[in-house]
Motif scaffolding. Sequence first.
Motif, PDB file in Angstrom:
ATOM      1  N   GLY A  25       0.942  -1.108   0.066  1.00 33.68           N
ATOM      2  CA  GLY A  25       0.052   0.064   0.092  1.00 33.68           C
ATOM      3  C   GLY A  25       0.801   1.299  -0.087  1.00 33.68           C
ATOM      4  N   GLY A  26       1.941   1.213  -0.862  1.00 33.98           N
ATOM      5  CA  GLY A  26       2.866   2.344  -0.792  1.00 33.98           C
ATOM      6  C   GLY A  26       2.681   3.390  -1.836  1.00 33.98           C
ATOM      7  N   ALA A  27       1.553   3.543  -2.434  1.00 32.28           N
ATOM      8  CA  ALA A  27       1.289   4.594  -3.643  1.00 32.28           C
ATOM      9  C   ALA A  27       0.623   5.746  -3.056  1.00 32.28           C
ATOM     10  CB  ALA A  27       0.521   3.761  -4.715  1.00 32.28           C
ATOM     11  N   ARG A  28      -0.098   5.716  -1.840  1.00 29.99           N
ATOM     12  CA  ARG A  28      -0.739   6.941  -1.485  1.00 29.99           C
ATOM     13  C   ARG A  28      -0.946   7.236  -0.025  1.00 29.99           C
ATOM     14  NH1 ARG A  28      -6.776   7.074  -3.636  1.00 29.99           N
ATOM     15  NH2 ARG A  28      -6.669   4.745  -2.723  1.00 29.99           N
ATOM     16  N   GLY A  29      -1.126   8.254   0.662  1.00 29.19           N
ATOM     17  CA  GLY A  29      -1.319   8.530   1.923  1.00 29.19           C
ATOM     18  C   GLY A  29      -0.103   8.057   2.706  1.00 29.19           C
ATOM     19  N   ILE A  30      -0.402   7.338   3.721  1.00 27.47           N
ATOM     20  CA  ILE A  30       0.757   7.019   4.757  1.00 27.47           C
ATOM     21  C   ILE A  30       1.621   6.334   4.132  1.00 27.47           C
ATOM     22  CG2 ILE A  30       1.036   5.626   6.769  1.00 27.47           C
ATOM     23  CD1 ILE A  30      -1.572   6.628   7.991  1.00 27.47           C
ATOM     24  N   GLY A  31       1.232   5.153   3.257  1.00 25.82           N
ATOM     25  CA  GLY A  31       2.276   4.348   2.820  1.00 25.82           C
ATOM     26  C   GLY A  31       3.110   5.150   1.754  1.00 25.82           C
ATOM     27  N   LEU A  32       2.862   6.189   1.081  1.00 31.61           N
ATOM     28  CA  LEU A  32       3.902   6.814   0.297  1.00 31.61           C
ATOM     29  C   LEU A  32       4.718   7.753   1.101  1.00 31.61           C
ATOM     30  CD1 LEU A  32       4.325   8.128  -2.660  1.00 31.61           C
ATOM     31  CD2 LEU A  32       2.644   9.682  -2.322  1.00 31.61           C
ATOM     32  N   GLU A  33       4.248   8.190   2.167  1.00 26.77           N
ATOM     33  CA  GLU A  33       5.301   8.813   2.948  1.00 26.77           C
ATOM     34  C   GLU A  33       6.197   8.100   3.608  1.00 26.77           C
ATOM     35  OE1 GLU A  33       5.665  12.112   2.927  1.00 26.77           O
ATOM     36  OE2 GLU A  33       4.017  12.223   1.621  1.00 26.77           O
ATOM     37  N   ILE A  34       5.871   6.929   3.993  1.00 22.54           N
ATOM     38  CA  ILE A  34       6.635   5.787   4.404  1.00 22.54           C
ATOM     39  C   ILE A  34       7.711   5.478   3.295  1.00 22.54           C
ATOM     40  CG2 ILE A  34       7.116   3.594   5.185  1.00 22.54           C
ATOM     41  CD1 ILE A  34       4.266   3.775   6.761  1.00 22.54           C
ATOM     42  N   VAL A  35       7.334   5.349   1.964  1.00 24.11           N
ATOM     43  CA  VAL A  35       8.260   4.948   1.148  1.00 24.11           C
ATOM     44  C   VAL A  35       9.270   6.344   0.930  1.00 24.11           C
ATOM     45  CG1 VAL A  35       8.467   4.863  -1.332  1.00 24.11           C
ATOM     46  CG2 VAL A  35       6.948   3.671  -0.159  1.00 24.11           C
ATOM     47  N   ALA A  49       0.871  -1.669  -4.770  1.00 22.85           N
ATOM     48  CA  ALA A  49      -0.338  -0.963  -4.628  1.00 22.85           C
ATOM     49  C   ALA A  49      -1.399  -1.727  -5.480  1.00 22.85           C
ATOM     50  CB  ALA A  49      -0.386   0.571  -5.036  1.00 22.85           C
ATOM     51  N   THR A  50      -2.536  -1.679  -5.274  1.00 16.44           N
ATOM     52  CA  THR A  50      -3.667  -2.408  -5.917  1.00 16.44           C
ATOM     53  C   THR A  50      -3.929  -2.153  -7.299  1.00 16.44           C
ATOM     54  OG1 THR A  50      -5.614  -1.269  -4.890  1.00 16.44           O
ATOM     55  CG2 THR A  50      -4.702  -3.360  -4.040  1.00 16.44           C
ATOM     56  N   LYS A  51      -3.612  -0.566  -7.724  1.00 14.22           N
ATOM     57  CA  LYS A  51      -4.020  -0.213  -8.942  1.00 14.22           C
ATOM     58  C   LYS A  51      -2.739   0.588  -9.779  1.00 14.22           C
ATOM     59  CE  LYS A  51      -8.707   1.484  -7.895  1.00 14.22           C
ATOM     60  NZ  LYS A  51      -9.844   2.315  -7.866  1.00 14.22           N
ATOM     61  N   GLU A  56       1.954   4.309 -10.723  1.00 11.13           N
ATOM     62  CA  GLU A  56       2.841   5.188 -11.792  1.00 11.13           C
ATOM     63  C   GLU A  56       2.648   6.718 -11.207  1.00 11.13           C
ATOM     64  OE1 GLU A  56       4.564   4.523 -14.602  1.00 11.13           O
ATOM     65  OE2 GLU A  56       4.103   2.553 -13.897  1.00 11.13           O
ATOM     66  N   ARG A  57       1.583   7.229 -10.604  1.00 17.62           N
ATOM     67  CA  ARG A  57       1.606   8.437 -10.252  1.00 17.62           C
ATOM     68  C   ARG A  57       2.546   8.514  -8.872  1.00 17.62           C
ATOM     69  NH1 ARG A  57      -1.070  10.646  -5.603  1.00 17.62           N
ATOM     70  NH2 ARG A  57      -1.528  12.807  -5.777  1.00 17.62           N
ATOM     71  N   ALA A  58       2.846   7.529  -7.926  1.00 17.38           N
ATOM     72  CA  ALA A  58       3.500   7.758  -6.963  1.00 17.38           C
ATOM     73  C   ALA A  58       4.991   7.691  -7.378  1.00 17.38           C
ATOM     74  CB  ALA A  58       3.379   6.410  -6.071  1.00 17.38           C
ATOM     75  N   LEU A  69      14.433   2.249  -6.444  1.00 19.78           N
ATOM     76  CA  LEU A  69      12.994   2.077  -6.004  1.00 19.78           C
ATOM     77  C   LEU A  69      12.206   1.217  -7.374  1.00 19.78           C
ATOM     78  CD1 LEU A  69      10.434   3.265  -4.618  1.00 19.78           C
ATOM     79  CD2 LEU A  69      10.369   5.239  -6.492  1.00 19.78           C
ATOM     80  N   TYR A  70      11.475   0.449  -6.512  1.00 18.40           N
ATOM     81  CA  TYR A  70      10.815  -0.670  -7.551  1.00 18.40           C
ATOM     82  C   TYR A  70       9.449  -0.720  -7.119  1.00 18.40           C
ATOM     83  CZ  TYR A  70       9.841  -4.989  -9.917  1.00 18.40           C
ATOM     84  OH  TYR A  70       9.408  -5.960 -10.691  1.00 18.40           O
ATOM     85  N   ALA A  71       8.448  -0.711  -7.954  1.00 18.46           N
ATOM     86  CA  ALA A  71       6.975  -1.039  -7.448  1.00 18.46           C
ATOM     87  C   ALA A  71       6.420  -1.590  -8.629  1.00 18.46           C
ATOM     88  CB  ALA A  71       6.527   0.327  -7.369  1.00 18.46           C
ATOM     89  N   GLU A  72       5.213  -2.241  -8.163  1.00 18.66           N
ATOM     90  CA  GLU A  72       4.362  -3.232  -9.194  1.00 18.66           C
ATOM     91  C   GLU A  72       2.818  -2.814  -8.599  1.00 18.66           C
ATOM     92  OE1 GLU A  72       5.203  -7.066 -10.026  1.00 18.66           O
ATOM     93  OE2 GLU A  72       7.278  -6.796 -10.559  1.00 18.66           O
TER      94      GLU A  72
END
Length: 267
Positions: A25-35, A49-51, A56-58, A69-72
């Motif tokens: 859940g790293g793309a928005r909100g608290i998760g994004l700030e942790i990342v 993240a689920t979407k 891509e926005r994050a 940084l790596y994300a899917e």
Amino acid sequence: MRSTNMVKPGRLIIESGRHVALVTGGARGIGLEIVRRFLGDGYLVAFVATKGEHVERALDLLGRPEDRLYAERVDVTRQDEAERFVDRVRARWGEISILVNNAGISPKRIDQNAPWLSQMSPAEWARVIDVNLTGPFTFIRLLAPSMIAKGYGRIINVGSLAGRAIPMIAGPHYAASKAGLVGLTRAAARDLAPYGITVDCIAPGRVLSDLTGPADAAVNRSALNRIPVGRFGTAEEVAHVTAFLASPMMGFITGATIDITGGEFAA
């Protein structure tokens, strides 16, 4: 047989020169700030993240530092997707030493207040439990063996005030899942402590983000009246506490739940 070896703080950093962190859940909100905070602390960071559009926005917001940084897009309720993502992170950077289970959902009524039990379908109940509680179990189960082999690990579960006190905004499914996460944290802490692995939970109260809506929304105005410090929390503040627990120097804190609620709840 459980190991009785003492693990010195910073052992993994000395051996490898870097930490690999995984945030769900790293793309928005608290998760994004942790990342963002983990990147600032010099970690190699993977997140899901689920979407796909949220991923891509994050990545754009974070400046796409592709060497660190790596994300899917991954559904945390799908063990096969979780396994494949973990395998790709390991192939890229090696073993993961920090796990933050942040992914969560909290369905609301149209007015953004908590749904009642009578308004909740079995399918909605099951989906919330799957994401918020079974998802963390899945990732802990996937990563614990390699952490045990290393003799080091940091696991932080993101709970909620709703799992600590009477839920005023969240629904019964969300409250139950977050209360269950506290229990999972304690049980995992007991099992993994002898191997140099800490497992802790953070329980944020009302933190403003794109997920909770604007401060002047009716549900937020009502929540503000219950917060002794007289303001909402920020995702950055939650990220600071997460970074504290992720530190190699925090090896004597495990099984704990840290409330980040502005005084709304204290135990």
